[in-house]
Scaffold this motif. Sequence first.
Motif, PDB file in Angstrom:
ATOM      1  N   VAL A   1       0.851  -1.188   0.000  1.00 38.89           N
ATOM      2  CA  VAL A   1       0.000   0.000   0.000  1.00 38.89           C
ATOM      3  C   VAL A   1       0.892   1.244   0.000  1.00 38.89           C
ATOM      4  CG1 VAL A   1      -1.664   1.337   1.358  1.00 38.89           C
ATOM      5  CG2 VAL A   1      -1.927  -1.135   1.133  1.00 38.89           C
ATOM      6  N   ALA A   2       0.539   2.236  -0.781  1.00 38.33           N
ATOM      7  CA  ALA A   2       1.341   3.452  -0.866  1.00 38.33           C
ATOM      8  C   ALA A   2       1.479   4.101   0.506  1.00 38.33           C
ATOM      9  CB  ALA A   2       0.695   4.436  -1.842  1.00 38.33           C
ATOM     10  N   GLY A   3       2.718   4.469   0.865  1.00 34.46           N
ATOM     11  CA  GLY A   3       2.972   5.137   2.129  1.00 34.46           C
ATOM     12  C   GLY A   3       3.161   4.216   3.308  1.00 34.46           C
TER      13      GLY A   3
ATOM     14  N   ALA B   1      -0.647  12.093  -4.233  1.00 34.01           N
ATOM     15  CA  ALA B   1      -0.632  13.046  -3.129  1.00 34.01           C
ATOM     16  C   ALA B   1       0.799  13.392  -2.746  1.00 34.01           C
ATOM     17  CB  ALA B   1      -1.377  12.484  -1.925  1.00 34.01           C
ATOM     18  N   TRP B   2       1.011  14.675  -2.454  1.00 33.09           N
ATOM     19  CA  TRP B   2       2.262  15.140  -1.858  1.00 33.09           C
ATOM     20  C   TRP B   2       1.949  15.551  -0.429  1.00 33.09           C
ATOM     21  CZ3 TRP B   2       3.217  19.839   0.459  1.00 33.09           C
ATOM     22  CH2 TRP B   2       4.541  20.115   0.808  1.00 33.09           C
ATOM     23  N   PHE B   3       2.807  15.164   0.520  1.00 30.81           N
ATOM     24  CA  PHE B   3       2.536  15.480   1.913  1.00 30.81           C
ATOM     25  C   PHE B   3       3.793  15.979   2.615  1.00 30.81           C
ATOM     26  CE2 PHE B   3       3.926  11.088   1.844  1.00 30.81           C
ATOM     27  CZ  PHE B   3       4.789  10.995   2.927  1.00 30.81           C
ATOM     28  N   ASP B   4       3.577  16.814   3.611  1.00 29.49           N
ATOM     29  CA  ASP B   4       4.626  17.308   4.502  1.00 29.49           C
ATOM     30  C   ASP B   4       4.116  17.102   5.918  1.00 29.49           C
ATOM     31  OD1 ASP B   4       6.187  19.004   6.233  1.00 29.49           O
ATOM     32  OD2 ASP B   4       6.964  19.998   4.450  1.00 29.49           O
ATOM     33  N   LEU B   5       4.717  16.148   6.644  1.00 31.03           N
ATOM     34  CA  LEU B   5       4.230  15.727   7.954  1.00 31.03           C
ATOM     35  C   LEU B   5       5.281  16.036   9.013  1.00 31.03           C
ATOM     36  CD1 LEU B   5       2.128  14.005   9.629  1.00 31.03           C
ATOM     37  CD2 LEU B   5       3.557  12.037   9.095  1.00 31.03           C
ATOM     38  N   ARG B   6       4.838  16.642  10.136  1.00 30.58           N
ATOM     39  CA  ARG B   6       5.743  16.964  11.238  1.00 30.58           C
ATOM     40  C   ARG B   6       5.227  16.350  12.540  1.00 30.58           C
ATOM     41  NH1 ARG B   6       9.435  20.994   9.157  1.00 30.58           N
ATOM     42  NH2 ARG B   6       8.935  20.988   6.927  1.00 30.58           N
ATOM     43  N   ARG B   7       6.113  15.654  13.242  1.00 26.88           N
ATOM     44  CA  ARG B   7       5.826  15.121  14.566  1.00 26.88           C
ATOM     45  C   ARG B   7       6.617  15.946  15.574  1.00 26.88           C
ATOM     46  NH1 ARG B   7       8.008   9.311  16.752  1.00 26.88           N
ATOM     47  NH2 ARG B   7       7.171   9.422  18.882  1.00 26.88           N
ATOM     48  N   GLN B   8       5.905  16.603  16.495  1.00 21.77           N
ATOM     49  CA  GLN B   8       6.532  17.559  17.402  1.00 21.77           C
ATOM     50  C   GLN B   8       6.420  17.099  18.850  1.00 21.77           C
ATOM     51  OE1 GLN B   8       3.964  20.724  15.889  1.00 21.77           O
ATOM     52  NE2 GLN B   8       5.745  21.725  14.996  1.00 21.77           N
ATOM     53  N   ASN B   9       7.160  17.805  19.739  1.00 20.18           N
ATOM     54  CA  ASN B   9       7.226  17.461  21.166  1.00 20.18           C
ATOM     55  C   ASN B   9       7.765  16.048  21.381  1.00 20.18           C
ATOM     56  OD1 ASN B   9       6.158  19.941  21.743  1.00 20.18           O
ATOM     57  ND2 ASN B   9       4.164  19.200  22.407  1.00 20.18           N
TER      58      ASN B   9
ATOM     59  N   MET C   1      10.364  14.840  10.694  1.00 29.41           N
ATOM     60  CA  MET C   1       9.674  15.292   9.489  1.00 29.41           C
ATOM     61  C   MET C   1       9.734  14.224   8.416  1.00 29.41           C
ATOM     62  SD  MET C   1      10.440  16.549   6.179  1.00 29.41           S
ATOM     63  CE  MET C   1      11.911  17.563   6.177  1.00 29.41           C
ATOM     64  N   THR C   2       8.594  13.967   7.780  1.00 24.97           N
ATOM     65  CA  THR C   2       8.575  13.132   6.577  1.00 24.97           C
ATOM     66  C   THR C   2       7.873  13.903   5.477  1.00 24.97           C
ATOM     67  OG1 THR C   2       6.543  12.041   7.346  1.00 24.97           O
ATOM     68  CG2 THR C   2       8.616  10.927   7.778  1.00 24.97           C
ATOM     69  N   ARG C   3       8.421  13.754   4.297  1.00 19.91           N
ATOM     70  CA  ARG C   3       7.862  14.470   3.142  1.00 19.91           C
ATOM     71  C   ARG C   3       8.006  13.577   1.923  1.00 19.91           C
ATOM     72  NH1 ARG C   3      11.257  18.962   2.604  1.00 19.91           N
ATOM     73  NH2 ARG C   3      10.029  20.175   4.082  1.00 19.91           N
ATOM     74  N   GLY C   4       6.929  13.441   1.157  1.00 20.96           N
ATOM     75  CA  GLY C   4       7.023  12.572   0.001  1.00 20.96           C
ATOM     76  C   GLY C   4       5.817  12.611  -0.892  1.00 20.96           C
ATOM     77  N   ILE C   5       5.828  11.682  -1.846  1.00 24.44           N
ATOM     78  CA  ILE C   5       4.756  11.573  -2.838  1.00 24.44           C
ATOM     79  C   ILE C   5       4.264  10.130  -2.859  1.00 24.44           C
ATOM     80  CG2 ILE C   5       4.173  11.734  -5.297  1.00 24.44           C
ATOM     81  CD1 ILE C   5       6.342  13.864  -5.566  1.00 24.44           C
TER      82      ILE C   5
ATOM     83  N   LEU D   1      -6.414  -4.909 -11.541  1.00 24.28           N
ATOM     84  CA  LEU D   1      -5.066  -4.623 -11.072  1.00 24.28           C
ATOM     85  C   LEU D   1      -5.073  -3.563  -9.981  1.00 24.28           C
ATOM     86  CD1 LEU D   1      -3.739  -1.687 -12.226  1.00 24.28           C
ATOM     87  CD2 LEU D   1      -3.918  -2.916 -14.375  1.00 24.28           C
ATOM     88  N   THR D   2      -4.039  -3.621  -9.155  1.00 22.63           N
ATOM     89  CA  THR D   2      -3.732  -2.561  -8.203  1.00 22.63           C
ATOM     90  C   THR D   2      -2.253  -2.242  -8.349  1.00 22.63           C
ATOM     91  OG1 THR D   2      -3.218  -4.118  -6.414  1.00 22.63           O
ATOM     92  CG2 THR D   2      -5.494  -3.345  -6.580  1.00 22.63           C
ATOM     93  N   ALA D   3      -1.911  -0.972  -8.226  1.00 22.58           N
ATOM     94  CA  ALA D   3      -0.523  -0.552  -8.338  1.00 22.58           C
ATOM     95  C   ALA D   3      -0.290   0.622  -7.398  1.00 22.58           C
ATOM     96  CB  ALA D   3      -0.182  -0.160  -9.779  1.00 22.58           C
ATOM     97  N   ALA D   4       0.919   0.704  -6.851  1.00 21.84           N
ATOM     98  CA  ALA D   4       1.248   1.784  -5.918  1.00 21.84           C
ATOM     99  C   ALA D   4       2.727   2.112  -6.021  1.00 21.84           C
ATOM    100  CB  ALA D   4       0.892   1.390  -4.490  1.00 21.84           C
ATOM    101  N   TYR D   5       3.043   3.383  -5.766  1.00 23.64           N
ATOM    102  CA  TYR D   5       4.435   3.841  -5.752  1.00 23.64           C
ATOM    103  C   TYR D   5       4.567   4.938  -4.700  1.00 23.64           C
ATOM    104  CZ  TYR D   5       8.718   6.284  -7.079  1.00 23.64           C
ATOM    105  OH  TYR D   5       9.945   6.890  -7.056  1.00 23.64           O
ATOM    106  N   THR D   6       5.614   4.854  -3.897  1.00 30.57           N
ATOM    107  CA  THR D   6       5.872   5.845  -2.856  1.00 30.57           C
ATOM    108  C   THR D   6       7.295   6.359  -2.985  1.00 30.57           C
ATOM    109  OG1 THR D   6       4.401   4.634  -1.354  1.00 30.57           O
ATOM    110  CG2 THR D   6       5.825   6.306  -0.378  1.00 30.57           C
ATOM    111  N   TYR D   7       7.435   7.679  -2.936  1.00 25.45           N
ATOM    112  CA  TYR D   7       8.753   8.314  -2.948  1.00 25.45           C
ATOM    113  C   TYR D   7       8.858   9.190  -1.700  1.00 25.45           C
ATOM    114  CZ  TYR D   7      12.654  11.313  -4.395  1.00 25.45           C
ATOM    115  OH  TYR D   7      13.841  11.995  -4.447  1.00 25.45           O
TER     116      TYR D   7
END
Length: 701
Positions: free
Chosen positions: A89-91, A529-537, A556-560, A574-580
């Motif tokens: 699954v992507a991500g 989807a492009w995402f910018d995720l921050r985990r703080q504290n 921080m994680t950031r990707g597509i 079919l199902t297909a997924a790619y994560t960068y």
Amino acid sequence: MLPPHRTLLATLVFGFMTTAYADDTTNTLPTISIQAEQDQTDTYVATQATSALKSDAPLFKTAQSVSVINQEQLEQKQAQTLAEAIDGVAGVVSGQLGRRGWDDFIIRGQNSSDQVFIDGLRQGQSTFVATELSGMDQVQVIKGPASVNFGLVQPGGMVNMVTKRPQADSFYRGSLTYGSNQLKQGTFDLNYSPNDSEKGAFRINGRLADQNDPTDFVYFKNYYISPSYNFDLGDNTDLSIIASYQHREYMRQQGLPVLGTLLANPNGQINQSLYIGDPNFGKYTADVYRSGYNFKYAFKSGWDFNQNFAIQKTKMDGNAVFAQTKKFWVDETYTTINRSKNSRHQIADNLSYSIDNQLKKEFVLYDIKHNLTVGLDALQEKSDYTNNKYDIGALNIYAPIYGQETTLTENVQNINRLRYTGLYLRDRIQLNDQLVLNLAGRHDWAETQNKNLVKNTESNQSDNAFTGNASLLYTINDIAAPYVSYATSFLPVSGTDANDNAFKPEKGKQVEVGLKLQSPDQRIQGSIAWFDLRRQNVSVSDPINSGFKVQRGEQMTRGIETEVTAHLFDQLKLTAAYTYTPDAKTTQDTTAENIGIRIDNIPKQSYSLSTRYRFEPNSNLGWYVGAGLRGETKKSVDGLAVDIPSYTVFDTEAGYDTEHWGAQLSIRNMFDKDYYAGALNENLITLGNPRQINFTVKFNY
């Protein structure tokens, strides 16, 4: 006094609840009707994820990344565990800690193994028991912060599993499977519908399985049964009840030393079947009892009320022997690993109650359509946990001697309680035919209590937090819909700093920009989807007070991510997924050397493809074949002297179905590629799954 945003939220919630009941006041008793909540599981391409999103909105018009693995896709994967179900699954990174008997997975760079829900309700934390997959119709993966719907969760995402519920037609299905590593499995699924309706229908399903592992002494045994029933109470009320029992017995596998596998050992390569624990001190047994109900009532005023409740009891008794992490090798001959003071007897007794109440209504205000949800949910969990630690001798990995004596060195027994209540409000606003605005807010009150029965100490901590979510989606046409979203999350953290100040909750935030795609007939669903995720504290080492922590860390994680599910030409699926994920790192820390270090076990790229082709057009009968691949690029673990190598494995299947029976041959990792799933630390790596050949006979009446 409550802050303004909390006061407003509480006022709105109770105002809407009062209106709903006032509008429906009559002098006669209401009519009741029952129907279990069902996501669309009949088609290969899912268009909704009602249970996870708490909304009937189409996935195409949902400004959030959601993946749905339905029943046929689970069959394609020949998934025996949750980790195998969400592999590809992507991500998602799954099974990174090897075949240790638990559900291990990472979503968007954050460990999410505890973020498993069943029918939208948390199943409890740290249960030490892998979730039974055979009783599930769907597996839904939400990526990014989900606190608005589910309260305290990690910011990376969560998994929701949708149970099998009674259907409108009567059937009996069963299967027998024999496979590699002495896999023996039987399943059954019986549904009885006397009125050809979901109302009044009964269903019971179960599984019995026994399998060895390529690792010496390691095995997995599973027993599972789940009955459910839909009451027939009328047109306005739905009520579905369900119960389940799972018994699981297994040997816990830890991994293999890096020297002798990834890196050369002067004494030669290590046997891949080596067990570094002790077969006389390594068995886990667990029993999980779960029951609950889903209740719906449609008011004449247009409001709908939904109440979801579950109670779960988990008992686990396990023994395990682990290698030391700090002084791994006894000496520099690299033949013997140190296991002193690292043998454990763990006993867990968990009891949790969870409930979710929702009021929903669609209405038009000033020519703008609103879909309003008001909710109140709560969880209470008690965990009685014993972790007795023993001393045990070292192990020569080239000539292992098992059955060594153990000596008790430390007794730990804790009683932990978790309570939280959340109040949430969500409004899906259809601004016009193309533009959808989603606004949501939630306030949580959480309390933790920890008692150490050995030291006779107790600590209590209370936290509260407001989380929110806002998104905007624009439907260009029936094919493409771009969106942007912002969401926050929180997670309570136990413990104190050097000044006895309680830690604040960890917080998460994410910006996501994406594009939803579908074909006009909805038989193709895709997203990017492009995402910018921050985990703080995040708690990190106190630079002044040795042995203490301070909350100055950030990750921080950031990707597509991109994926597609398609039913093409009536015969090809079919199902297909790619994560960068180019960025997955520590961005703030009290130790300068830690800044920029990549988060453990996160590959820069991962990919998957799964296909199935039926030779008979417009039919689910006859011959079919399938093939697929899964892979990751290299990844790292802090302190590990070498990167974990990249890999690609191939899967294939073939089968034949008639109206009442079928047969399937499936092969995972067809070429039996040796690969490593991840690493526990700088000394221990975990093994990927070897080739698994399964032959299954199916019955359908």
